[in-house]
Motif scaffolding. Sequence first.
Motif, PDB file in Angstrom:
ATOM      1  N   LYS A  78       1.161  -1.326   0.201  1.00  0.00           N
ATOM      2  CA  LYS A  78       0.328  -0.063   0.162  1.00  0.00           C
ATOM      3  C   LYS A  78       1.130   1.510  -0.012  1.00  0.00           C
ATOM      4  CE  LYS A  78      -3.764  -2.232   2.245  1.00  0.00           C
ATOM      5  NZ  LYS A  78      -3.453  -2.959   2.403  1.00  0.00           N
ATOM      6  N   GLU A  80       2.418   4.715  -1.019  1.00  0.00           N
ATOM      7  CA  GLU A  80       1.228   6.278  -0.884  1.00  0.00           C
ATOM      8  C   GLU A  80       2.360   6.768  -2.316  1.00  0.00           C
ATOM      9  OE1 GLU A  80       1.917   8.968   2.031  1.00  0.00           O
ATOM     10  OE2 GLU A  80       1.617   7.596   3.569  1.00  0.00           O
ATOM     11  N   SER A  98      -1.965   2.622  -9.246  1.00  0.00           N
ATOM     12  CA  SER A  98      -1.824   3.685  -8.411  1.00  0.00           C
ATOM     13  C   SER A  98      -2.311   5.009  -8.549  1.00  0.00           C
ATOM     14  CB  SER A  98      -0.073   4.821  -9.035  1.00  0.00           C
ATOM     15  OG  SER A  98      -0.386   4.608 -10.338  1.00  0.00           O
ATOM     16  N   ILE A  99      -3.381   4.623 -10.001  1.00  0.00           N
ATOM     17  CA  ILE A  99      -4.773   5.312 -10.124  1.00  0.00           C
ATOM     18  C   ILE A  99      -5.592   5.108  -9.427  1.00  0.00           C
ATOM     19  CG2 ILE A  99      -6.262   5.454 -12.144  1.00  0.00           C
ATOM     20  CD1 ILE A  99      -2.876   7.703 -12.025  1.00  0.00           C
ATOM     21  N   HIS A 101      -6.434   3.055  -6.534  1.00  0.00           N
ATOM     22  CA  HIS A 101      -5.837   3.755  -5.209  1.00  0.00           C
ATOM     23  C   HIS A 101      -5.136   4.482  -4.600  1.00  0.00           C
ATOM     24  CE1 HIS A 101      -5.218  -0.933  -5.603  1.00  0.00           C
ATOM     25  NE2 HIS A 101      -6.014  -1.350  -4.690  1.00  0.00           N
ATOM     26  N   ARG A 102      -5.283   5.649  -6.044  1.00  0.00           N
ATOM     27  CA  ARG A 102      -4.970   7.136  -5.517  1.00  0.00           C
ATOM     28  C   ARG A 102      -2.861   7.266  -4.803  1.00  0.00           C
ATOM     29  NH1 ARG A 102     -10.753   9.401  -3.159  1.00  0.00           N
ATOM     30  NH2 ARG A 102     -11.635   9.521  -4.684  1.00  0.00           N
ATOM     31  N   ALA A 103      -2.258   6.455  -5.260  1.00  0.00           N
ATOM     32  CA  ALA A 103      -0.875   6.668  -5.042  1.00  0.00           C
ATOM     33  C   ALA A 103      -0.325   7.462  -5.647  1.00  0.00           C
ATOM     34  CB  ALA A 103      -0.625   5.721  -5.017  1.00  0.00           C
ATOM     35  N   LYS A 104       0.613   8.403  -5.649  1.00  0.00           N
ATOM     36  CA  LYS A 104       1.217   9.791  -6.464  1.00  0.00           C
ATOM     37  C   LYS A 104       2.780   8.834  -7.309  1.00  0.00           C
ATOM     38  CE  LYS A 104      -1.185  11.948  -4.256  1.00  0.00           C
ATOM     39  NZ  LYS A 104      -2.792  11.721  -5.073  1.00  0.00           N
ATOM     40  N   LYS A 133      -0.228  11.773 -15.569  1.00  0.00           N
ATOM     41  CA  LYS A 133      -0.922  11.149 -14.260  1.00  0.00           C
ATOM     42  C   LYS A 133       0.116  11.003 -13.491  1.00  0.00           C
ATOM     43  CE  LYS A 133      -5.042  10.140 -13.474  1.00  0.00           C
ATOM     44  NZ  LYS A 133      -5.667  11.563 -13.165  1.00  0.00           N
ATOM     45  N   TYR A 135       3.469  13.016 -10.853  1.00  0.00           N
ATOM     46  CA  TYR A 135       3.745  14.048 -10.378  1.00  0.00           C
ATOM     47  C   TYR A 135       5.020  14.446 -10.439  1.00  0.00           C
ATOM     48  CZ  TYR A 135      -0.860  13.690  -8.722  1.00  0.00           C
ATOM     49  OH  TYR A 135      -2.097  13.420  -8.191  1.00  0.00           O
ATOM     50  N   LEU A 356       0.818  17.289  -3.593  1.00  0.00           N
ATOM     51  CA  LEU A 356      -0.220  16.717  -3.553  1.00  0.00           C
ATOM     52  C   LEU A 356      -1.591  17.624  -4.233  1.00  0.00           C
ATOM     53  CD1 LEU A 356       0.166  14.429  -0.276  1.00  0.00           C
ATOM     54  CD2 LEU A 356       1.647  14.114  -2.713  1.00  0.00           C
ATOM     55  N   LYS A 357      -2.237  16.860  -5.329  1.00  0.00           N
ATOM     56  CA  LYS A 357      -3.680  17.544  -5.583  1.00  0.00           C
ATOM     57  C   LYS A 357      -4.564  17.119  -4.377  1.00  0.00           C
ATOM     58  CE  LYS A 357      -2.031  17.709 -10.439  1.00  0.00           C
ATOM     59  NZ  LYS A 357      -1.681  17.232 -11.252  1.00  0.00           N
TER      60      LYS A 357
END
Length: 357
Positions: A78, A80, A98-99, A101-104, A133, A135, A356-357
């Motif tokens: 998991k 980040e 990552s998309i 699970h909203r990981a960067k 997508k 960062y 972070l957005k």
Amino acid sequence: MPKILCVTNMPVPYREKVHEIVSQTLNSDYLVIYCAKLEPNRQWKFKYGNYDKIFLADVSKGYIHNNIAIWRALNRSKPEVIISTGFNPTMLYAFIWSILHRAKFIPFTDGTYDSEKKLSLIHGLVRKIVFFKSYAFIGAGNGSSQLYQSYKIPNNKIFKSCLAIDNSLFKKSTSNKEYTLMFSGRLVEGKMPFFFVEVARKVKELTGNCNVLILGSGELANEIGAMLDGYKISYNMPGFIDQKQLPNFYPKSKLFLLPTKGDAWGIVANEAMAAGVPVITCEEAGVANDLVIDNINGYILPLNVDIWAEMIVKILSNDELYAEFAKNAYTHVQKYNFKSAADGIIDAIDFTFANLK
């Protein structure tokens, strides 16, 4: 569970210490997932670094890694932030994860604008999607920055993690130069060993003598030996040399030649310069105009045998010029070290957490 996870092909000797430094800086909050222990074109034997790592079962076909087991590893960890060093299916699974699970996501490439300009439309589209997508962006050098810029990535999101070796292992020497020219790399078409031999032939024609050292193994080894015999060029071809033994060879040569059809970098140039050996290469090498600076610590020349031979004779016939190039080579490569490489990765991670957005 680690906050930062890196997905990459396999362990390589010039990145092990970098992973160690990153892990230590992040208080071990860092995990590297490898797609394989070794790829078919490598013979490396070295000690792994002290950092957390996982090896996926090697189900690759050659250099194409396609293992959905990465998904389970990501579910357990998991992370980040995910750093990925390529676009193999295994790595694209990590991107999709990552998309969802909203990981960067941070792409990391050794590639350059020149090495990737002939990509297919599909490969280009994949990169556009991933980059859109992402960062932050990590590259090995100026060529990687140019690649990212071609996708309209702003400079403030691009971070450099240079390719480096342990420079301290390579001792600068001005004596005992047994060989005029040196080549090191896989003996395959893309590394242009035949071009190297033809340059040696021309240098011998111009000066009357040329001894060469060729390190590496490959399918062209016998043919290269036959060519050198035919040209009556004195040579030493010991084959593949273990990493620990490499520092014993470079100081014995006056000049290192790096012709290539498209090396993303060319770590052998680091090794030569760490031994104080000037490098002659071409625009097709990633080290050009980055590690190797034309007319400062070597030459960047078009792939023309006569031009290379002419410049070799020029530098070897001028002791003062040669000493200056050798000194500049040794000094410049010191900037390319494991700490600097690790700092680039850490800066990209810090930038991601700060934006972070």
